[in-house]
Enzyme design. Sequence first.
Site, PDB file in Angstrom:
ATOM      1  N   ASP A 141      62.437  33.287  69.910  1.00  0.00           N
ATOM      2  CA  ASP A 141      62.426  33.636  68.493  1.00  0.00           C
ATOM      3  C   ASP A 141      60.986  33.654  67.982  1.00  0.00           C
ATOM      4  OD1 ASP A 141      65.182  33.643  68.523  1.00  0.00           O
ATOM      5  OD2 ASP A 141      65.359  31.589  67.786  1.00  0.00           O
ATOM      6  N   LYS A 142      60.751  34.424  66.946  1.00  0.00           N
ATOM      7  CA  LYS A 142      59.409  34.513  66.365  1.00  0.00           C
ATOM      8  C   LYS A 142      58.851  33.133  66.046  1.00  0.00           C
ATOM      9  CE  LYS A 142      56.874  36.493  62.432  1.00  0.00           C
ATOM     10  NZ  LYS A 142      56.952  37.358  61.227  1.00  0.00           N
TER      11      LYS A 142
END
Length: 327
Positions: A141-142
Amino acid sequence: MYKNFIVEKEDRLDKFLTQELDSSRNQILQLIKKEFVKVDGKIVNKNGFKLKASQSIEVFLPQIENNFKEDSQIIEFFKDFDIKIIYEDDDILVLNKPANLTVHEASSTKEPTLVDWLKLKKISLSTISGDLRHGIVHRLDKGTSGILTIAKTNEAHQALAKQFEERTVGRYYIAIIDLPLKNNITVEKDIGRNPNNRLKMAVIDGARYAKTSFLKIESSLDEKLEFIACKLFTGRTHQIRVHLNSLNRHILGDSLYGYKPNSSKINRFFLHAYFLEIIHPIKKTKVCFKADIPQDLEDFINNNFSKEKIDEKIDPNKLLDTFNSSF
């Protein structure tokens, strides 16, 4: 770019593609509406088309224009990021990804990605996943920092992808949560797209199987928080975050899944991909990698925990032994 799938069980076309492509329902409806989807070689433009087991699906994914084609813009963007190379040979590259950096481009991406950085550095990358995902075998995930393995050749990509598909990869994360766990626990709950918020995933019976083990490591000095380790057996989107939410626990900084911030300023959620075990895709030997804890997380630990106790417990050999003896 084309993607192909084989249906394992009866399902609706839009539901199936939403899960397999990890996209919003609106994006899937647009693909179907524009006749970019074929079932058994025939175009299907009905969202609720009933799929049967063993049917083949082909989806055309139009290339997304990159808004940052100029190297100067990418260079400027990455001045704020410290991307450390943990290991590199002719076949793979292992990185410690900083938080708040997107791995690859998508329809909602407005800024440079890790793939842009890889191309800027002229690193040889596999091409199996298409132009926007060169070299990307798995993702983070970012907001998650830590270990990311990049395939430099198509042969390496195929071998690594098979390991992730067969769940033979050892993936261990560390996190800080807002309320201690009662016990070490393994969560086996299916995960799918949240029907009420397309940005989120949720525990949904009959969606995609997911399994995570959570290990208690150390409570904070005030005993309100807990440092934990997590073992992924599957790799669903937001898996650790969703499974913790199902236990009414939340990663510090993860407001999307229910963390309620206090006066402290946290600009990311404290989840870090810490340790990885794989079989080298070409050499066929077991290799292990550790991603150093980023400075912001390190500082928080120093201020709120007994760092000496944590360091001892998350030594990779000690951590693996504890997981093996606890579950």
